[in-house]
Design a protein around this motif. Structure first.
Motif, PDB file in Angstrom:
ATOM      1  N   TYR A  81       4.616  12.442  -4.227  1.00 39.34           N
ATOM      2  CA  TYR A  81       3.541  11.650  -3.642  1.00 39.34           C
ATOM      3  C   TYR A  81       2.294  12.139  -4.355  1.00 39.34           C
ATOM      4  CZ  TYR A  81       6.795  10.432   0.110  1.00 39.34           C
ATOM      5  OH  TYR A  81       7.863   9.962   0.831  1.00 39.34           O
ATOM      6  N   ASP A  82       1.737  11.304  -5.235  1.00 43.33           N
ATOM      7  CA  ASP A  82       0.606  11.740  -6.030  1.00 43.33           C
ATOM      8  C   ASP A  82      -0.665  11.070  -5.525  1.00 43.33           C
ATOM      9  OD1 ASP A  82      -1.204  12.522  -7.864  1.00 43.33           O
ATOM     10  OD2 ASP A  82      -0.157  11.721  -9.629  1.00 43.33           O
ATOM     11  N   LYS A 141       1.689   0.531  -2.238  1.00 42.33           N
ATOM     12  CA  LYS A 141       0.970   1.544  -3.036  1.00 42.33           C
ATOM     13  C   LYS A 141       1.100   2.966  -2.461  1.00 42.33           C
ATOM     14  CE  LYS A 141      -2.615  -1.408  -5.047  1.00 42.33           C
ATOM     15  NZ  LYS A 141      -1.679  -2.485  -5.214  1.00 42.33           N
ATOM     16  N   MET A 142       0.922   3.918  -3.349  1.00 36.92           N
ATOM     17  CA  MET A 142       1.016   5.348  -3.003  1.00 36.92           C
ATOM     18  C   MET A 142       0.157   5.703  -1.785  1.00 36.92           C
ATOM     19  SD  MET A 142       2.597   7.974  -4.292  1.00 36.92           S
ATOM     20  CE  MET A 142       2.886   7.790  -6.036  1.00 36.92           C
ATOM     21  N   SER A 143      -1.029   5.097  -1.720  1.00 38.47           N
ATOM     22  CA  SER A 143      -1.970   5.441  -0.637  1.00 38.47           C
ATOM     23  C   SER A 143      -1.371   5.169   0.745  1.00 38.47           C
ATOM     24  CB  SER A 143      -3.276   4.670  -0.804  1.00 38.47           C
ATOM     25  OG  SER A 143      -2.992   3.309  -1.014  1.00 38.47           O
ATOM     26  N   ASN A 167      -3.568  11.489  -6.487  1.00 37.28           N
ATOM     27  CA  ASN A 167      -4.546  11.173  -7.542  1.00 37.28           C
ATOM     28  C   ASN A 167      -4.352   9.779  -8.101  1.00 37.28           C
ATOM     29  OD1 ASN A 167      -5.694  13.741  -7.401  1.00 37.28           O
ATOM     30  ND2 ASN A 167      -4.014  14.571  -8.652  1.00 37.28           N
ATOM     31  N   THR A 168      -3.230   9.173  -7.792  1.00 34.32           N
ATOM     32  CA  THR A 168      -2.982   7.803  -8.268  1.00 34.32           C
ATOM     33  C   THR A 168      -2.678   6.905  -7.058  1.00 34.32           C
ATOM     34  OG1 THR A 168      -0.650   8.317  -8.587  1.00 34.32           O
ATOM     35  CG2 THR A 168      -2.053   8.521 -10.529  1.00 34.32           C
ATOM     36  N   PRO A 169      -3.694   6.653  -6.222  1.00 36.92           N
ATOM     37  CA  PRO A 169      -3.453   5.914  -4.982  1.00 36.92           C
ATOM     38  C   PRO A 169      -2.923   4.496  -5.198  1.00 36.92           C
ATOM     39  CG  PRO A 169      -5.818   6.201  -5.381  1.00 36.92           C
ATOM     40  CD  PRO A 169      -5.108   7.053  -6.373  1.00 36.92           C
ATOM     41  N   HIS A 170      -3.178   3.924  -6.401  1.00 34.00           N
ATOM     42  CA  HIS A 170      -2.721   2.545  -6.628  1.00 34.00           C
ATOM     43  C   HIS A 170      -1.344   2.469  -7.292  1.00 34.00           C
ATOM     44  CE1 HIS A 170      -6.522   1.145  -5.220  1.00 34.00           C
ATOM     45  NE2 HIS A 170      -7.140   1.961  -6.067  1.00 34.00           N
ATOM     46  N   ALA A 171      -0.809   3.607  -7.668  1.00 33.84           N
ATOM     47  CA  ALA A 171       0.534   3.617  -8.286  1.00 33.84           C
ATOM     48  C   ALA A 171       1.559   3.195  -7.240  1.00 33.84           C
ATOM     49  CB  ALA A 171       0.839   5.016  -8.796  1.00 33.84           C
ATOM     50  N   ILE A 220       7.942   6.763  -9.589  1.00 34.35           N
ATOM     51  CA  ILE A 220       8.016   7.548 -10.825  1.00 34.35           C
ATOM     52  C   ILE A 220       9.345   7.356 -11.567  1.00 34.35           C
ATOM     53  CG2 ILE A 220       8.961   9.673  -9.782  1.00 34.35           C
ATOM     54  CD1 ILE A 220       6.843  11.219 -11.385  1.00 34.35           C
TER      55      ILE A 220
END
Ligand SMILES: CC(=O)N[C@H]1[C@H]([C@H](O)[C@H](O)CO)O[C@](OP(=O)(O)OC[C@H]2O[C@@H](n3ccc(N)nc3=O)[C@H](O)[C@@H]2O)(C(=O)O)C[C@@H]1O
Ligand SMILES: CC(=O)N[C@@H]1[C@@H](O)[C@H](O[C@@H]2O[C@H](CO)[C@H](O)[C@H](O)[C@H]2O)[C@@H](CO)O[C@H]1O
Length: 355
Positions: A304-305, A320-322, A307-311, A148
């Motif tokens: 850690y979002d 990636k976030m996931s 909702n945006t696993p690919h961010a 972010i």
């Protein structure tokens, strides 16, 4: 029935009921007919609580934008009345720290007293340094490693803080526009530490946070510049050399891991041992430290979002976030609940709004 017996018959249940009512209040339990004031962790449910009048008056007299002495601690006490002071780093009197003496790493230093003595006898410095230690009011920012931070050009704002805390291997060089160029300290552990000596920034403190006994052995070798012989036992490759003088090395007070885990977030005690989902992320440990030792606290790069696993998870690599889902040590959603309380109560300022 004798009158004395009758009296006892009436008084005893009343005493019992009275005791239950009293202790439920003490334990912040919900009393029937009365709205609860605190949540399970002991935080006020109403996060809009005001500062004590004398402080509100004192801050009102400061010029706009000036650093407010004692602000973070006072705000914290307003929503979490159990807050107690705790020093940033261990010093030669560390054995007197009652809250950490009985816990094994990472929640304390039991069994590690001798090696800590050996390390501290070489580092000989236990504060931030004369300039920062003498400030009447310190503003700190904890820079989390979240993606972010990218393309927000917050670098110059971050550099304005008196104390800039960075974590693990997050780079500065090549990213200064977004993350700034100043590093007061970098908090890390063997597996998280920068591995390439040339990537360490000058003039910053190397702050060690221990998670297991082996971590202290590693630190002793780094402080005494010994060749690292044992490499098994770490969960990932570790730095073999830390280009820092002993006087630039500190040991983070393990109380912050304990307090963040068991009090603030409410993670399982697991008999005081590191286990599944009972370790706060390092960023939250750093925020906990700042709440005790800084007058104003800001954060950036947190979030850690799911909702945006690919961010991107980090601002400096494409993981990636996931990936955070694989972590079995952290409880990201419970941790977020705690961080949100801090933001909502205006105890910390979140520059990237990811919390
Ligand atoms: C695989 C693994 O264990 N990853 C952990 C990594 C890893 O050890 C290091 O990168 C070193 O290789 O370290 C962690 O943390 P990491 O080094 O990723 O990030 C530092 C702190 O920034 C906050 N953060 C990070 C990314 C993000 N999207 N949102 C955030 O809020 C967190 O508070 C985080 O602590 C750690 O030690 O806590 C947390 C991670 O879980
Ligand atoms: C005992 C031991 O080494 N446990 C390891 C954990 O510390 C480690 O978690 C990692 O532990 C670190 C401290 O050493 C940080 O808290 C980090 O955020 C966290 O993810 C995991 C990573 O998958 O591997 C285990 O074997």
């Amino acid at each position: 029935m004798k009158p004395a017996h009758k009296l006892l018959f009436v008084v005893c249940p009343m005493l019992v009921l009275g005791f239950i009512y009293y202790s439920s209040g003490k334990l912040h339990l919900h009393v029937w007919g009365q709205k609860p004031l605190f949540d399970k962790q002991g935080f006020m449910l109403n996060l809009d609580t005001k500062l004590p009048l004398d402080l509100a008056y004192k801050y009102g007299n400061l010029s706009e934008g000036a650093c407010k002495p004692g602000y973070a601690a006072a705000k914290m006490t307003a929503i979490y009345p159990k807050s107690k002071p705790a020093s940033m780093f261990l010093d030669r009197n560390f054995k007197r720290l009652a809250k950490v003496i009985n816990y094994l790493p990472p929640f304390g230093f039991r069994t590690q007293e001798r090696i800590i003595d050996v390390i501290l006898s070489a580092t000989k410095n236990y504060g931030l340094g004369p300039e920062l230690d003498s400030l009447i009011c310190k503003r700190c920012i904890i820079v989390g490693n979240g993606g972010i931070l990218s393309n927000k050009s917050l670098g110059s704002r971050i550099d304005e803080y008196d104390v800039v805390v960075r974590l693990n291997e997050a780079p500065v060089s090549g990213y200064t526009r977004d993350v700034g160029s100043k590093t007061t300290m970098r908090i890390t552990y063997p597996e998280g530490a920068i591995q390439k000596p040339e990537r360490y920034e000058k003039d910053s403190l190397f702050v060690f946070s221990a998670f297991k006994p082996l971590d202290f052995k590693w630190l002793r070798q780094m402080v005494y510049k010994e060749k690292l012989v044992r490499l098994e036992g770490f969960w990932k490759s570790v730095a073999r050399y830390v280009p820092r003088e002993p006087s630039e090395i500190r040991i983070l007070n393990p109380y912050f891991i304990q307090e963040a885990a068991f009090q603030f977030i409410g993670l399982p005690q697991n008999n005081g041992l590191m286990g599944k989902g009972n370790i706060p992320t390092l960023g939250t440990v750093a925020i906990t430290m700042a709440l005790h030792n800084c007058d104003e606290v800001a954060v950036a790069g947190f979030g850690y979002d799911m909702n945006t696993p690919h961010a991107p998870l980090h601002y400096y690599e494409s993981v990636k976030m996931s990936a955070i889902k694989e972590s079995w040590t952290h409880n990201i959603s419970k941790e977020k609940e705690f961080l949100r309380k801090l933001v909502k109560a205006n105890i910390i300022t979140d520059l990237t709004n990811g919390i």
